[in-house]
Design a protein around this motif. Sequence first.
Motif, short mmCIF file in Angstrom:
data_model
loop_
_atom_site.label_atom_id
_atom_site.label_comp_id
_atom_site.label_asym_id
_atom_site.label_seq_id
_atom_site.Cartn_x
_atom_site.Cartn_y
_atom_site.Cartn_z
N MET A 164 0.83 -1.19 0.00
CA MET A 164 0.00 0.00 0.00
C MET A 164 0.87 1.25 0.00
O MET A 164 0.52 2.26 -0.60
CB MET A 164 -0.92 0.03 1.22
N GLN A 165 2.02 1.16 0.68
CA GLN A 165 2.91 2.31 0.72
C GLN A 165 3.44 2.61 -0.68
O GLN A 165 3.52 3.77 -1.08
CB GLN A 165 4.07 2.00 1.66
N LYS A 166 3.77 1.55 -1.42
CA LYS A 166 4.28 1.75 -2.77
C LYS A 166 3.18 2.30 -3.68
O LYS A 166 3.40 3.23 -4.45
CB LYS A 166 4.80 0.41 -3.32
N ASP A 167 1.97 1.73 -3.55
CA ASP A 167 0.86 2.18 -4.40
C ASP A 167 0.50 3.63 -4.15
O ASP A 167 0.22 4.37 -5.08
CB ASP A 167 -0.39 1.31 -4.15
N LEU A 168 0.48 4.04 -2.88
CA LEU A 168 0.01 5.38 -2.55
C LEU A 168 1.16 6.37 -2.37
O LEU A 168 0.93 7.57 -2.24
CB LEU A 168 -0.82 5.35 -1.26
N GLY A 169 2.39 5.88 -2.32
CA GLY A 169 3.55 6.75 -2.14
C GLY A 169 3.55 7.49 -0.82
O GLY A 169 4.04 8.61 -0.72
N MET A 170 2.98 6.87 0.21
CA MET A 170 2.89 7.59 1.48
C MET A 170 4.11 7.32 2.37
O MET A 170 4.83 6.36 2.17
CB MET A 170 1.62 7.19 2.22
N ALA A 171 4.29 8.21 3.36
CA ALA A 171 5.32 8.00 4.36
C ALA A 171 4.70 7.18 5.49
O ALA A 171 3.50 7.26 5.73
CB ALA A 171 5.81 9.33 4.89
N VAL A 172 5.53 6.36 6.16
CA VAL A 172 5.03 5.54 7.25
C VAL A 172 5.92 5.72 8.47
O VAL A 172 7.15 5.72 8.35
CB VAL A 172 5.02 4.04 6.85
N ILE A 173 5.29 5.94 9.62
CA ILE A 173 6.03 5.86 10.88
C ILE A 173 5.61 4.55 11.52
O ILE A 173 4.42 4.34 11.79
CB ILE A 173 5.71 7.04 11.83
N PHE A 174 6.54 3.65 11.72
CA PHE A 174 6.22 2.31 12.20
C PHE A 174 6.78 2.15 13.61
O PHE A 174 7.98 2.13 13.81
CB PHE A 174 6.82 1.28 11.25
N ILE A 175 5.88 2.05 14.58
CA ILE A 175 6.30 1.90 15.97
C ILE A 175 6.31 0.42 16.32
O ILE A 175 5.33 -0.27 16.06
CB ILE A 175 5.32 2.62 16.92
N THR A 176 7.40 -0.06 16.90
CA THR A 176 7.43 -1.48 17.27
C THR A 176 8.50 -1.71 18.32
O THR A 176 9.36 -0.87 18.55
CB THR A 176 7.71 -2.37 16.04
N HIS A 177 8.42 -2.85 19.00
CA HIS A 177 9.51 -3.22 19.88
C HIS A 177 10.33 -4.33 19.25
O HIS A 177 11.31 -4.79 19.81
CB HIS A 177 8.98 -3.64 21.25
N ASP A 178 9.93 -4.77 18.04
CA ASP A 178 10.55 -5.93 17.41
C ASP A 178 11.58 -5.48 16.37
O ASP A 178 11.22 -4.99 15.30
CB ASP A 178 9.44 -6.75 16.74
N LEU A 179 12.84 -5.63 16.71
CA LEU A 179 13.89 -5.19 15.79
C LEU A 179 13.85 -5.95 14.47
O LEU A 179 14.27 -5.44 13.44
CB LEU A 179 15.26 -5.38 16.45
N GLY A 180 13.31 -7.17 14.50
CA GLY A 180 13.22 -7.95 13.27
C GLY A 180 12.29 -7.32 12.26
O GLY A 180 12.61 -7.23 11.07
N VAL A 181 11.15 -6.84 12.72
CA VAL A 181 10.18 -6.21 11.83
C VAL A 181 10.79 -4.96 11.19
O VAL A 181 10.67 -4.71 9.99
CB VAL A 181 8.90 -5.84 12.62
N VAL A 182 11.50 -4.19 12.02
CA VAL A 182 12.12 -2.95 11.55
C VAL A 182 13.13 -3.22 10.44
O VAL A 182 13.19 -2.52 9.44
CB VAL A 182 12.82 -2.26 12.75
N SER A 183 13.90 -4.27 10.60
CA SER A 183 15.03 -4.49 9.69
C SER A 183 14.56 -4.70 8.25
O SER A 183 15.25 -4.33 7.32
CB SER A 183 15.89 -5.66 10.18
N GLY A 184 13.39 -5.30 8.07
CA GLY A 184 12.94 -5.53 6.72
C GLY A 184 12.12 -4.40 6.14
O GLY A 184 12.01 -4.26 4.92
#
Lengths: 324, 327
Positions: free
Chosen positions: A200-220
């Motif tokens: 969806m980010q690619k389709d809409l070209g939007m910016a995303v702020i992704f909050i998480t405690h999981d470093l694995g999710v962030v890395s990808g």
Amino acid sequence: MSLLTVNDLRTYFHTRNGVYRAVDGVSFAVDRGETLGIVGESGSGKSVTCYSIMGLIPQPPGRIESGTAMFDGVDLLHSTAAQSRQIRGKRVAMIFQDPMTSLNPYMRVSEQIIEPLLIHEKISKTDATRRALEMLEAVGINDPEKRMNLYPHEFSGGMRQRVMIAMALITKPELLIADEPTTALDVTVQAQILELIRKMQKDLGMAVIFITHDLGVVSGLCDRVQVMYAGRIVETADTRTLFYHPKHPYTRALQRSIPSLQPKGSELYTIRGLPPDLSKPLPGCPFAPRCEFAEDKCVNTAVQLANVAPGHAHACLRAQLGEI
Amino acid sequence: MSDPILQLNDVKTHFPITQGFIFKRKLGTVKAVDGVSLTLGRGEVLGLVGESGCGKSTLARTIMRLVPTTAGSVVLEGKNLTATSAQSARELGRQMQMVFQDPYASLNPRMTVYATLAEPLLVHGLCPPAAVPSRVAELMEVVGLAPRFMQKYPHEFSGGQRQRIAIARALALEPKVIIADEPVSALDVSIQAQILNLLAQLGRKMNLSLIFIAHDLSVVKHISDRIAVMYLGKIVELGPATDVIERPQHPYTRALVSAIPTPNPDVERSRQRIVLPGDPPSPVNPPKGCNFHPRCPYAQEKCKLTEPPLVAADATRTVACIRLGEI
């Protein structure tokens, strides 16, 4: 020119037991189309930062003590209600951790999805419903005509999160704030939702702020990451630098305590002690009491986030002085 | 396995779904655990993984006799727990203790640490009343808590410390088997590391056998000797921990392993991810044949017809997939 620029945000909670400095001087910027990850443990202030930007802090007990959050020329923290209504929910959207408590259990899914459209755009109900159908299809809900008229409890956790994403994205926002959107989901469903957010980010070209405690999710997922501790940003860098050349002892300690990065069966690194009590003043580095490199100056001297390379900043006094 | 401490033979736990209060009608059955056979060796750590609703917690509760078994047997040190009376099972059950996921919910908020740890000792008459305080202090030291906190209440502790209290409570009866049901899921990574270290260290020191349940495969891999993967009430793959994670064979295990994000950007961005379609099906109405076939990328007609048995794939590994040799 960044899409969102947050400058010196301070959000304090005034409770009976004192003033709790949940966010204490946070500054960052998000560019158009960029994905920024905010990581930290519970109580580090990552959610409160985003709630402050969205105007979701209950006041009282919360109070935004200082700071600005400029979104395309408008300060979200000091705008009039009418101004912020034009932006929140339309140009900036948010999704939450628990899709069960953030959807209205008494409203059909269709009504909830078209609500932002009816509020923000001059659109007939039929057209809005058509857009909602397209959106539900885009987020991967099969048979949307039928499912649209169900209630949230008739969906599974992953499906509810898809509904939430559809609802957030139906106004084609320029910025999506995702507060731990996959924490409550199973890993195979998490993989689906992350894939969906990426698409969806690619389709809409939007910016995303992704909050998480999981470093694995962030890395990808993220282009840039900032690590928060005790209401402050302690390190920020592009994802590769942060994972391969972390400088701040807290970032390093976090990485060393993840089992998947360590040899099997080995003793895991543990950070001694507990996060500080945010209702007490912290003159120096908030991590100093738990840091293996801390010296007297760390406890007493205030430390600022300083650039060590283009795009890489951290708030460790000793690393800034080149001592560690 | 030679001399297992705990053995499960084709254990089934089904829950009836009923409607009505006085004239109950049976509408169906939730097959939460549906034919699980396992052995746990002495001093072994067995990891049990699976997604929510796959029956891993129900299996733990079945072993602990917290829910009645529908069929099959649980054998602890040669004694069948399912066939004995409630009282003697309780006596035997002393040798098995459980640690739960949420240390905020599993400790009584109105009992001090001392009361919590002394209760099992007094109930089972394990030490003379006069010796209780010193035994409680000893237990607290074992799990890394200072005995001076004995008179504090659970709310005065952090999540990690509460989980330590829960572990101390489980150790009070000197059990031989500990079943830990998602003991670190509610904790932050830095605290999670402390609890994992503690469990590993206690296991070695006291020669405990441990069943470690979690949905986080990297955590399970780290602590376990063997891993069992569950899907919809059945075990689909069982083998040595590193093997199962690094060379998964069952299509579900493959998908599960590939779905876990690794904290390593280069690896994370270059690898092929198997994204499974849909959600796990309901255990009320499991699919015919192989439970996993509606989501399986390798499913064929024959997968819908026969239920695959758990068969040996090599010397150490068993897998429940009829297409194993072909995929």
